[in-house]
Write a protein that holds these residues in place. Sequence first.
Motif, PDB file in Angstrom:
ATOM      1  N   PHE A  32       0.644  -1.163   0.089  1.00 39.74           N
ATOM      2  CA  PHE A  32      -0.038  -0.407   0.238  1.00 39.74           C
ATOM      3  C   PHE A  32       0.554   1.076   0.384  1.00 39.74           C
ATOM      4  O   PHE A  32       0.659   2.174  -0.305  1.00 39.74           O
ATOM      5  N   ASP A  33       1.706   1.319   1.396  1.00 33.48           N
ATOM      6  CA  ASP A  33       3.209   2.367   1.264  1.00 33.48           C
ATOM      7  C   ASP A  33       3.850   2.314  -0.027  1.00 33.48           C
ATOM      8  O   ASP A  33       3.290   3.612  -0.700  1.00 33.48           O
ATOM      9  N   GLU A  34       3.862   1.637  -0.976  1.00 35.96           N
ATOM     10  CA  GLU A  34       4.489   1.338  -1.947  1.00 35.96           C
ATOM     11  C   GLU A  34       3.413   2.435  -3.173  1.00 35.96           C
ATOM     12  O   GLU A  34       3.945   3.591  -3.728  1.00 35.96           O
ATOM     13  N   ALA A  35       2.214   1.733  -3.528  1.00 36.05           N
ATOM     14  CA  ALA A  35       1.527   2.143  -4.731  1.00 36.05           C
ATOM     15  C   ALA A  35       1.592   3.633  -4.364  1.00 36.05           C
ATOM     16  O   ALA A  35       1.030   4.370  -5.340  1.00 36.05           O
ATOM     17  N   ARG A  36       1.319   4.129  -2.927  1.00 34.71           N
ATOM     18  CA  ARG A  36       1.189   5.017  -2.340  1.00 34.71           C
ATOM     19  C   ARG A  36       1.550   6.313  -3.050  1.00 34.71           C
ATOM     20  O   ARG A  36       0.885   6.951  -4.203  1.00 34.71           O
ATOM     21  N   TYR A  37       3.120   5.608  -2.764  1.00 36.56           N
ATOM     22  CA  TYR A  37       3.963   7.040  -2.800  1.00 36.56           C
ATOM     23  C   TYR A  37       4.174   6.756  -5.209  1.00 36.56           C
ATOM     24  O   TYR A  37       4.734   8.010  -5.381  1.00 36.56           O
ATOM     25  N   GLY A  38       3.920   5.710  -4.812  1.00 36.05           N
ATOM     26  CA  GLY A  38       4.274   5.477  -7.041  1.00 36.05           C
ATOM     27  C   GLY A  38       3.320   5.938  -7.536  1.00 36.05           C
ATOM     28  O   GLY A  38       3.633   6.385  -8.702  1.00 36.05           O
ATOM     29  N   ASP A  39       2.384   6.438  -6.899  1.00 34.82           N
ATOM     30  CA  ASP A  39       1.180   6.514  -8.043  1.00 34.82           C
ATOM     31  C   ASP A  39      -0.001   8.028  -7.067  1.00 34.82           C
ATOM     32  O   ASP A  39       0.237   8.122  -6.232  1.00 34.82           O
ATOM     33  N   ALA A  40      -0.918   8.752  -8.085  1.00 37.97           N
ATOM     34  CA  ALA A  40      -1.325   9.854  -7.763  1.00 37.97           C
ATOM     35  C   ALA A  40      -3.039   9.354  -7.657  1.00 37.97           C
ATOM     36  O   ALA A  40      -2.829  10.471  -6.322  1.00 37.97           O
ATOM     37  N   PRO A  41      -2.948   8.263  -7.426  1.00 38.96           N
ATOM     38  CA  PRO A  41      -4.935   8.035  -6.826  1.00 38.96           C
ATOM     39  C   PRO A  41      -4.684   8.620  -5.413  1.00 38.96           C
ATOM     40  O   PRO A  41      -5.594   9.027  -4.635  1.00 38.96           O
ATOM     41  N   TYR A  42      -3.698   8.297  -4.992  1.00 41.67           N
ATOM     42  CA  TYR A  42      -3.259   8.544  -3.190  1.00 41.67           C
ATOM     43  C   TYR A  42      -4.114  10.065  -3.424  1.00 41.67           C
ATOM     44  O   TYR A  42      -4.565  10.379  -2.029  1.00 41.67           O
ATOM     45  N   ARG A  43      -3.501  10.730  -3.688  1.00 40.57           N
ATOM     46  CA  ARG A  43      -3.215  12.520  -3.800  1.00 40.57           C
ATOM     47  C   ARG A  43      -4.896  12.357  -3.319  1.00 40.57           C
ATOM     48  O   ARG A  43      -5.117  14.150  -2.985  1.00 40.57           O
ATOM     49  N   HIS A  44      -5.975  11.917  -3.728  1.00 39.83           N
ATOM     50  CA  HIS A  44      -7.252  12.651  -4.379  1.00 39.83           C
ATOM     51  C   HIS A  44      -8.225  11.632  -3.041  1.00 39.83           C
ATOM     52  O   HIS A  44      -9.331  12.181  -2.886  1.00 39.83           O
ATOM     53  N   PHE A  45      -7.018  11.309  -1.891  1.00 35.87           N
ATOM     54  CA  PHE A  45      -7.754  10.862  -0.788  1.00 35.87           C
ATOM     55  C   PHE A  45      -7.688  11.329   0.090  1.00 35.87           C
ATOM     56  O   PHE A  45      -6.059  11.812   0.194  1.00 35.87           O
ATOM     57  N   LYS A  46      -8.364  11.735   1.736  1.00 32.85           N
ATOM     58  CA  LYS A  46      -7.789  12.553   2.940  1.00 32.85           C
ATOM     59  C   LYS A  46      -6.968  11.990   3.217  1.00 32.85           C
ATOM     60  O   LYS A  46      -6.122  12.399   4.323  1.00 32.85           O
ATOM     61  N   ALA A  47      -7.187  10.748   3.856  1.00 36.43           N
ATOM     62  CA  ALA A  47      -6.892   9.739   4.382  1.00 36.43           C
ATOM     63  C   ALA A  47      -6.942   7.751   4.164  1.00 36.43           C
ATOM     64  O   ALA A  47      -7.005   8.294   2.919  1.00 36.43           O
ATOM     65  N   LYS A  48      -5.669   7.919   4.633  1.00 41.14           N
ATOM     66  CA  LYS A  48      -5.175   5.942   3.917  1.00 41.14           C
ATOM     67  C   LYS A  48      -6.629   5.515   3.883  1.00 41.14           C
ATOM     68  O   LYS A  48      -7.118   4.522   3.699  1.00 41.14           O
ATOM     69  N   GLU A  49      -7.393   5.703   5.162  1.00 45.33           N
ATOM     70  CA  GLU A  49      -8.610   4.835   5.301  1.00 45.33           C
ATOM     71  C   GLU A  49      -9.499   5.260   4.592  1.00 45.33           C
ATOM     72  O   GLU A  49     -10.827   4.793   3.782  1.00 45.33           O
TER      73      GLU A  49
END
Length: 103
Positions: A32-49
Amino acid sequence: MAQISAELALAKLHASRTTDLMEKGLTSKDAFDEARYGDAPYRHFKAKEDLLRAVRALAFLGLFQTMKEAEQQSTAGSRAQILTLGDRHVVFAEQQHAFFGLM
């Protein structure tokens, strides 16, 4: 509704990358952390949850669609239908194990 669809699409992209990384041997958190830092989609969510909630919703939609298709293959309430539904549930869990694990 359009915002939910966009969020689910972004979650699907992130989940796909996370699943790929998990299949390469990373733990779910590391993937999850690797995908988060390598992908822009995570930036569209306020938090991991928030992202995980969208991925869970996507997983349930996938299971629902699978079960709906299986339901239509046999007579309602028949033994064959019950067996088909159970079989499809297990197949979904095996094929979509990362999603199923989040559910």
